[in-house]
Design an enzyme around this catalytic site. Structure first.
Site, PDB file in Angstrom:
ATOM      1  N   PHE A  12       0.823  -1.209   0.000  1.00 46.22           N
ATOM      2  CA  PHE A  12       0.000   0.000   0.000  1.00 46.22           C
ATOM      3  C   PHE A  12       0.862   1.266   0.000  1.00 46.22           C
ATOM      4  O   PHE A  12       0.815   2.086  -0.941  1.00 46.22           O
ATOM      5  CB  PHE A  12      -0.943  -0.078   1.215  1.00 46.22           C
ATOM      6  N   ASP A  53      12.913 -12.287  -0.475  1.00 47.10           N
ATOM      7  CA  ASP A  53      12.522 -12.130   0.918  1.00 47.10           C
ATOM      8  C   ASP A  53      13.567 -11.349   1.702  1.00 47.10           C
ATOM      9  O   ASP A  53      14.770 -11.585   1.516  1.00 47.10           O
ATOM     10  CB  ASP A  53      12.360 -13.541   1.519  1.00 47.10           C
ATOM     11  N   GLN A  76       5.618  -7.650   8.547  1.00 49.00           N
ATOM     12  CA  GLN A  76       4.347  -8.222   8.972  1.00 49.00           C
ATOM     13  C   GLN A  76       3.627  -7.037   9.609  1.00 49.00           C
ATOM     14  O   GLN A  76       4.121  -6.449  10.566  1.00 49.00           O
ATOM     15  CB  GLN A  76       4.630  -9.349   9.979  1.00 49.00           C
ATOM     16  N   SER A 117       5.606   2.548  13.837  1.00 50.85           N
ATOM     17  CA  SER A 117       4.192   2.796  14.113  1.00 50.85           C
ATOM     18  C   SER A 117       4.068   3.280  15.553  1.00 50.85           C
ATOM     19  O   SER A 117       5.061   3.298  16.295  1.00 50.85           O
ATOM     20  CB  SER A 117       3.472   1.466  13.868  1.00 50.85           C
ATOM     21  N   TYR A 140       3.337  -7.143  17.721  1.00 48.51           N
ATOM     22  CA  TYR A 140       3.674  -6.206  16.637  1.00 48.51           C
ATOM     23  C   TYR A 140       4.361  -4.963  17.213  1.00 48.51           C
ATOM     24  O   TYR A 140       5.375  -4.492  16.681  1.00 48.51           O
ATOM     25  CB  TYR A 140       2.402  -5.836  15.876  1.00 48.51           C
ATOM     26  N   VAL A 181      -8.901   0.244   8.594  1.00 53.09           N
ATOM     27  CA  VAL A 181     -10.345   0.423   8.773  1.00 53.09           C
ATOM     28  C   VAL A 181     -11.003   1.097   7.565  1.00 53.09           C
ATOM     29  O   VAL A 181     -12.097   0.720   7.142  1.00 53.09           O
ATOM     30  CB  VAL A 181     -10.656   1.145  10.114  1.00 53.09           C
ATOM     31  N   ARG A 205      -8.502   7.444  16.353  1.00 53.47           N
ATOM     32  CA  ARG A 205      -7.288   7.218  15.573  1.00 53.47           C
ATOM     33  C   ARG A 205      -6.899   8.545  14.916  1.00 53.47           C
ATOM     34  O   ARG A 205      -7.729   9.430  14.736  1.00 53.47           O
ATOM     35  CB  ARG A 205      -7.524   6.170  14.468  1.00 53.47           C
ATOM     36  N   GLY A 265      -5.120  -6.299  22.012  1.00 55.15           N
ATOM     37  CA  GLY A 265      -4.014  -5.504  21.448  1.00 55.15           C
ATOM     38  C   GLY A 265      -4.463  -4.176  20.872  1.00 55.15           C
ATOM     39  O   GLY A 265      -3.634  -3.340  20.533  1.00 55.15           O
TER      40      GLY A 265
HETATM   41  N1  LIG Z   1      -0.661   1.116   6.806  1.00 52.71           N
HETATM   42  C1  LIG Z   1      -0.563   1.641   8.008  1.00 52.71           C
HETATM   43  O1  LIG Z   1      -1.553   2.202   8.548  1.00 52.71           O
HETATM   44  C2  LIG Z   1       0.738   1.618   8.759  1.00 52.71           C
HETATM   45  C3  LIG Z   1       0.813   2.273  10.002  1.00 52.71           C
HETATM   46  C4  LIG Z   1       2.015   2.243  10.702  1.00 52.71           C
HETATM   47  C5  LIG Z   1       3.118   1.599  10.162  1.00 52.71           C
HETATM   48  N2  LIG Z   1       3.009   0.963   8.964  1.00 52.71           N
HETATM   49  C6  LIG Z   1       4.196   0.270   8.445  1.00 52.71           C
HETATM   50  O2  LIG Z   1       4.437   0.691   7.103  1.00 52.71           O
HETATM   51  C7  LIG Z   1       5.020  -0.380   6.366  1.00 52.71           C
HETATM   52  C8  LIG Z   1       4.258  -0.632   5.082  1.00 52.71           C
HETATM   53  O3  LIG Z   1       2.907  -0.963   5.420  1.00 52.71           O
HETATM   54  P1  LIG Z   1       1.766  -1.153   4.326  1.00 52.71           P
HETATM   55  O4  LIG Z   1       0.511  -0.664   4.940  1.00 52.71           O
HETATM   56  O5  LIG Z   1       2.206  -0.608   3.030  1.00 52.71           O
HETATM   57  O6  LIG Z   1       1.679  -2.749   4.279  1.00 52.71           O
HETATM   58  P2  LIG Z   1       1.553  -3.740   3.033  1.00 52.71           P
HETATM   59  O7  LIG Z   1       1.266  -5.103   3.594  1.00 52.71           O
HETATM   60  O8  LIG Z   1       0.638  -3.192   2.019  1.00 52.71           O
HETATM   61  O9  LIG Z   1       3.019  -3.716   2.435  1.00 52.71           O
HETATM   62  C9  LIG Z   1       4.050  -4.521   2.942  1.00 52.71           C
HETATM   63  C10 LIG Z   1       4.849  -4.984   1.741  1.00 52.71           C
HETATM   64  O10 LIG Z   1       5.971  -5.742   2.195  1.00 52.71           O
HETATM   65  C11 LIG Z   1       6.052  -6.954   1.455  1.00 52.71           C
HETATM   66  N3  LIG Z   1       6.677  -7.950   2.327  1.00 52.71           N
HETATM   67  C12 LIG Z   1       6.166  -8.451   3.478  1.00 52.71           C
HETATM   68  N4  LIG Z   1       7.012  -9.334   4.014  1.00 52.71           N
HETATM   69  C13 LIG Z   1       8.094  -9.382   3.187  1.00 52.71           C
HETATM   70  C14 LIG Z   1       9.308 -10.105   3.211  1.00 52.71           C
HETATM   71  N5  LIG Z   1       9.572 -10.986   4.192  1.00 52.71           N
HETATM   72  N6  LIG Z   1      10.188  -9.918   2.200  1.00 52.71           N
HETATM   73  C15 LIG Z   1       9.917  -9.052   1.181  1.00 52.71           C
HETATM   74  N7  LIG Z   1       8.778  -8.324   1.121  1.00 52.71           N
HETATM   75  C16 LIG Z   1       7.879  -8.494   2.104  1.00 52.71           C
HETATM   76  C17 LIG Z   1       4.615  -7.290   1.106  1.00 52.71           C
HETATM   77  O11 LIG Z   1       4.498  -8.195   0.015  1.00 52.71           O
HETATM   78  C18 LIG Z   1       4.051  -5.911   0.800  1.00 52.71           C
HETATM   79  O12 LIG Z   1       4.268  -5.549  -0.535  1.00 52.71           O
HETATM   80  C19 LIG Z   1       5.075  -1.570   7.309  1.00 52.71           C
HETATM   81  O13 LIG Z   1       6.354  -1.648   7.881  1.00 52.71           O
HETATM   82  C20 LIG Z   1       4.050  -1.235   8.368  1.00 52.71           C
HETATM   83  O14 LIG Z   1       4.318  -1.868   9.591  1.00 52.71           O
HETATM   84  C21 LIG Z   1       1.858   0.954   8.248  1.00 52.71           C
END
Ligand SMILES: NC(=O)c1ccc[n+]([C@@H]2O[C@H](COP(=O)([O-])OP(=O)(O)OC[C@H]3O[C@@H](n4cnc5c(N)ncnc54)[C@H](O)[C@@H]3O)[C@@H](O)[C@H]2O)c1
Length: 304
Positions: A12, A53, A76, A117, A140, A181, A205, A265
């Protein structure tokens, strides 16, 4: 042309960030294993893709070669999934991050931006801010805290240019696969299903539009500030019930709501103070919740 590595670039935030970095003139390499990310989000983009990975040391060493910065998003990302499987969460978020930091140290990559986060802070009186002692209440939160710790330690021990950004609750285009959400509510509306609210809906939030966040990430990448942590949020508090009303107004649907039990959580009241990012990174969010929700709804309609 400066080349940057975006881990999790097919996710995302990654899909939005990659587009912004390309538009800003960067060459972009993406490392992703498509665990949750979507290949279609990268369709037609002039990027270099390393499919693999973050736990694979050889893949990571290749991925960081000749880049001037790494933005580490791959993770994750789900609190409930971390409660269901804390060891997996730890491998991905702690060992995965450490693997990248180590490869950066060995290859002499100067800059590293870590996606964290508010989860490391746990249940504390808001606003969340950089001086609070972390008290995570989910695996997490604990794994993100460990990731933050290693980033700061790699700066302290070897001078790696690490910076930690604690993102608030994101919403925006390219979030169709996420469990955020706003994404869940839009998908439910498109499928004519009721919206599920956990608890009484009075939990708050700090919803930040992904475009604003991506600007903060780029400023973090280009800044020469290292070994620091920043809250990236709007500073505004919205209850889930208020969000539901705004979404009903934007989608022009009379939405039905199901109330379910509060989840383990989950945090009650949550928003962040953002004065440090404003002062040191020169960043402030500019997208109102109404405008961001409307742009996100357009994306969901076009990609239903
Ligand atoms: N979306 C939110 O509201 C939010 C809030 C706080 C923090 N974050 C952090 O921002 C970051 C991105 O979140 P997002 O919402 O885009 O999530 P997302 O799940 O859309 O993106 C994560 C990406 O990482 C890739 N990925 C996961 N495990 C992997 C691995 N072992 N090796 C290679 N690629 C891997 C997935 O395929 C995916 O493309 C994360 O670290 C998340 O914890 C997100």
């Amino acid at each position: 042309m400066k080349k940057v590595l975006v881990t999790g670039g097919a996710g995302f935030i990654g899909a939005n960030l990659v587009r912004q970095l390309l538009a800003a003139g960067y060459a972009v390499r993406v490392l992703d294993n498509f665990a949750t990310g979507q290949r279609s989000y990268l369709d037609g983009l002039p990027i270099e893709l390393v499919e693999g990975d973050i736990l694979d040391r050889a893949v990571v060493e290749t991925a960081v070669r000749h880049v001037s910065g790494v933005i580490h998003l791959a993770a994750q990302t789900s609190v409930p999934d971390s409660v269901a499987n804390p060891l997996y969460d730890c491998q991905q978020n702690v060992l995965g991050t450490l693997n990248l930091l180590e490869a950066c140290r060995q290859s002499g990559v100067p800059r590293f931006v870590f996606a964290s986060s508010n989860a490391p802070l746990g249940r504390q009186l808001p606003p969340a801010h950089e001086e609070q002692a972390p008290l995570p209440i989910s695996p997490y939160g604990a794994s993100k805290l460990a990731g933050e710790g290693y980033c700061l330690a790699y700066h302290g021990s070897w001078g790696l240019g690490t910076i930690v950004l604690r993102f608030a609750n994101l919403y925006g285009p390219f979030s169709g696969h996420t469990k955020g959400v706003v994404s869940l509510f839009y998908k439910a509306i498109l499928a004519n299903r009721p919206l599920t609210i956990y608890g009484d809906g009075q939990q708050t939030r700090d919803f930040i539009y992904v475009g604003d966040l991506c600007r903060a990430i780029q400023l973090g990448l280009e800044s020469n500030i290292s070994g620091e942590l920043f809250q990236i949020a709007t500073g505004m508090e919205t209850t889930i019930l208020e969000l539901t009303e705004k979404i009903a107004a934007i989608t022009r649907q009379s939405v039905q709501v199901n109330h379910a039990a509060e989840r383990v959580g989950d945090i009650g009241q949550n928003y962040s103070a953002v004065s440090k990012a404003e002062k040191l990174l020169g960043w402030r969010p500019t997208t109102t919740l109404e405008a961001g929700l409307a742009q996100t709804w357009e994306w969901f309609l076009a990609n239903r």
